[in-house]
Design an enzyme around this catalytic site. Structure first.
Site, PDB file in Angstrom:
ATOM      1  N   GLY A  15      -1.247 -26.129   2.090  1.00 13.62           N
ATOM      2  CA  GLY A  15      -1.932 -26.589   0.882  1.00 13.62           C
ATOM      3  C   GLY A  15      -1.385 -26.015  -0.409  1.00 13.62           C
ATOM      4  O   GLY A  15      -2.091 -25.991  -1.420  1.00 13.62           O
ATOM      5  N   SER A  16      -0.116 -25.584  -0.407  1.00 10.01           N
ATOM      6  CA  SER A  16       0.414 -25.030  -1.661  1.00 10.01           C
ATOM      7  C   SER A  16       0.519 -26.129  -2.732  1.00 10.01           C
ATOM      8  O   SER A  16       0.326 -25.851  -3.921  1.00 10.01           O
ATOM      9  CB  SER A  16       1.764 -24.330  -1.446  1.00 10.01           C
ATOM     10  OG  SER A  16       2.774 -25.254  -1.155  1.00 10.01           O
ATOM     11  N   ASN A  17       0.797 -27.351  -2.319  1.00  8.92           N
ATOM     12  CA  ASN A  17       0.821 -28.454  -3.301  1.00  8.92           C
ATOM     13  C   ASN A  17      -0.580 -28.765  -3.805  1.00  8.92           C
ATOM     14  O   ASN A  17      -0.775 -29.051  -4.992  1.00  8.92           O
ATOM     15  CB  ASN A  17       1.472 -29.704  -2.703  1.00  8.92           C
ATOM     16  CG  ASN A  17       2.986 -29.615  -2.718  1.00  8.92           C
ATOM     17  OD1 ASN A  17       3.600 -29.783  -3.766  1.00  8.92           O
ATOM     18  ND2 ASN A  17       3.576 -29.311  -1.584  1.00  8.92           N
ATOM     19  N   MET A  93      -0.268 -35.019   7.539  1.00  7.48           N
ATOM     20  CA  MET A  93       0.658 -35.343   8.624  1.00  7.48           C
ATOM     21  C   MET A  93       0.226 -36.538   9.468  1.00  7.48           C
ATOM     22  O   MET A  93       0.433 -36.559  10.675  1.00  7.48           O
ATOM     23  CB  MET A  93       0.843 -34.102   9.530  1.00  7.48           C
ATOM     24  CG  MET A  93       1.397 -32.893   8.794  1.00  7.48           C
ATOM     25  SD  MET A  93       2.947 -33.239   7.939  1.00  7.48           S
ATOM     26  CE  MET A  93       4.066 -33.206   9.326  1.00  7.48           C
ATOM     27  N   ARG A  94      -0.377 -37.530   8.823  1.00  9.94           N
ATOM     28  CA  ARG A  94      -0.718 -38.760   9.551  1.00  9.94           C
ATOM     29  C   ARG A  94      -0.306 -39.971   8.722  1.00  9.94           C
ATOM     30  O   ARG A  94      -0.366 -39.933   7.494  1.00  9.94           O
ATOM     31  CB  ARG A  94      -2.231 -38.824   9.808  1.00  9.94           C
ATOM     32  CG  ARG A  94      -2.698 -37.797  10.803  1.00  9.94           C
ATOM     33  CD  ARG A  94      -4.143 -38.032  11.160  1.00  9.94           C
ATOM     34  NE  ARG A  94      -4.336 -39.231  11.955  1.00  9.94           N
ATOM     35  CZ  ARG A  94      -4.135 -39.304  13.267  1.00  9.94           C
ATOM     36  NH1 ARG A  94      -3.731 -38.254  13.927  1.00  9.94           N
ATOM     37  NH2 ARG A  94      -4.354 -40.428  13.916  1.00  9.94           N
ATOM     38  N   LEU A  95       0.074 -41.017   9.439  1.00 11.28           N
ATOM     39  CA  LEU A  95       0.412 -42.257   8.734  1.00 11.28           C
ATOM     40  C   LEU A  95      -0.870 -42.894   8.205  1.00 11.28           C
ATOM     41  O   LEU A  95      -1.879 -42.942   8.917  1.00 11.28           O
ATOM     42  CB  LEU A  95       1.053 -43.248   9.705  1.00 11.28           C
ATOM     43  CG  LEU A  95       2.570 -43.305   9.801  1.00 11.28           C
ATOM     44  CD1 LEU A  95       2.968 -44.470  10.708  1.00 11.28           C
ATOM     45  CD2 LEU A  95       3.224 -43.452   8.437  1.00 11.28           C
ATOM     46  N   HIS A 112       7.485 -35.901  -0.483  1.00 12.19           N
ATOM     47  CA  HIS A 112       8.259 -35.663   0.739  1.00 12.19           C
ATOM     48  C   HIS A 112       9.445 -34.752   0.412  1.00 12.19           C
ATOM     49  O   HIS A 112      10.132 -34.974  -0.592  1.00 12.19           O
ATOM     50  CB  HIS A 112       8.752 -37.003   1.310  1.00 12.19           C
ATOM     51  CG  HIS A 112       9.463 -36.831   2.610  1.00 12.19           C
ATOM     52  ND1 HIS A 112       8.791 -36.610   3.801  1.00 12.19           N
ATOM     53  CD2 HIS A 112      10.784 -36.815   2.919  1.00 12.19           C
ATOM     54  CE1 HIS A 112       9.669 -36.476   4.775  1.00 12.19           C
ATOM     55  NE2 HIS A 112      10.894 -36.594   4.273  1.00 12.19           N
TER      56      HIS A 112
HETATM   57  C1  GRF Z   1       5.521 -30.271   1.476  1.00 19.81           C
HETATM   58  O1  GRF Z   1       6.860 -29.891   1.660  1.00 19.81           O
HETATM   59  C2  GRF Z   1       5.418 -31.760   1.277  1.00 19.81           C
HETATM   60  O2  GRF Z   1       6.524 -32.308   0.638  1.00 19.81           O
HETATM   61  C3  GRF Z   1       5.361 -32.253   2.697  1.00 19.81           C
HETATM   62  O3  GRF Z   1       4.578 -31.308   3.381  1.00 19.81           O
HETATM   63  C4  GRF Z   1       4.710 -30.046   2.746  1.00 19.81           C
HETATM   64  C5  GRF Z   1       3.326 -29.543   2.456  1.00 19.81           C
HETATM   65  O4  GRF Z   1       3.335 -28.215   1.987  1.00 19.81           O
HETATM   66  N1  GRF Z   1       4.853 -33.605   2.761  1.00 19.81           N
HETATM   67  P1  GRF Z   1       1.974 -27.551   1.459  1.00 19.81           P
HETATM   68  O5  GRF Z   1       0.953 -27.679   2.574  1.00 19.81           O
HETATM   69  O6  GRF Z   1       1.560 -28.281   0.231  1.00 19.81           O
HETATM   70  O7  GRF Z   1       2.309 -26.126   1.173  1.00 19.81           O
END
Ligand code: GRF
Length: 190
Positions: A15-17, A93-95, A112
């Site tokens: 969840g860093s994003n 991580m799901r479509l 991505h």
């Molecule tokens: C990121 O690299 C994003 O591009 C990919 O999954 C990763 C998620 O990282 N889809 P985080 O959980 O946000 O740290």
């Protein structure tokens, strides 16, 4: 200041994003409000982050539903209740299936860790390092029914560091954390 755009962030991992977006909403860099965090992984650290930020975290376990449609209908009900206008995937991580795609046409965004269309799918950074490419990067795109396909909104190149997946991942994450908020900010102001 215009009205804040309501977003739901979907995450399955650290969840860093999610945290970077939450910070950008808080400090006004992104004119948005995260109304919901949706995950398919109860153990995801993103859940902790949401709790700390005071954002409702919804855990939906796909296995507990009789079909993918039923799983997505449950998510959709929660999204509608929250007022979410955009779905922002951040390591989900799901479509995304037809239920959510048709409820949010051209309103689902993904990030991505590669320069798509190279290296879609899981472990994009490992794939890039394994292929020996010298440059990889980050892509932000609109989501369609495919795996990491859909119209590209933004890309940023990142050098592969010493042929090392770990070091390259660090460089990629640093780029993700500003590219996502900047791209969303531009998109929401259109
Ligand atoms: C990121 O690299 C994003 O591009 C990919 O999954 C990763 C998620 O990282 N889809 P985080 O959980 O946000 O740290």
């Amino acid at each position: 200041m215009t009205r804040k755009v309501k977003i739901a962030v979907f995450a399955s991992g650290s969840g860093s994003n999610f945290a970077a977006l939450e910070e950008a909403c808080k400090n006004g860099e992104l004119n948005a409000e995260i109304v919901l965090m949706v995950t398919n992984k109860p153990e995801a650290y993103a859940v902790e982050r949401a709790k700390k930020a005071g954002i409702p975290a919804l855990v939906f376990r796909p296995k507990e539903f009789e079909s993918k449609d039923a799983y997505e209908v449950a998510i959709l009900n929660a999204l509608r209740e929250s007022g979410a206008e955009w779905l922002v995937l951040a390591g989900y991580m799901r479509l995304i299936g037809p239920v959510l795609l048709s409820a949010y046409p051209s309103k689902i965004i993904n990030i991505h860790p590669s320069l798509l269309p190279s290296f879609p799918g899981k472990d994009a950074i490992g794939q890039a390092v394994g292929h020996g490419v010298k440059v990889t990067g980050v892509t932000v795109h609109l989501v369609d029914a495919g795996m990491d396909t859909g119209p590209i909104l933004a890309q940023y190149a990142v050098d592969v560091v010493d042929g090392d997946a770990e070091k390259t991942a660090q460089a990629i994450h640093a780029v993700e954390h500003y590219l996502y908020k900047d791209t969303l900010s531009e998109l929401f102001s259109r």
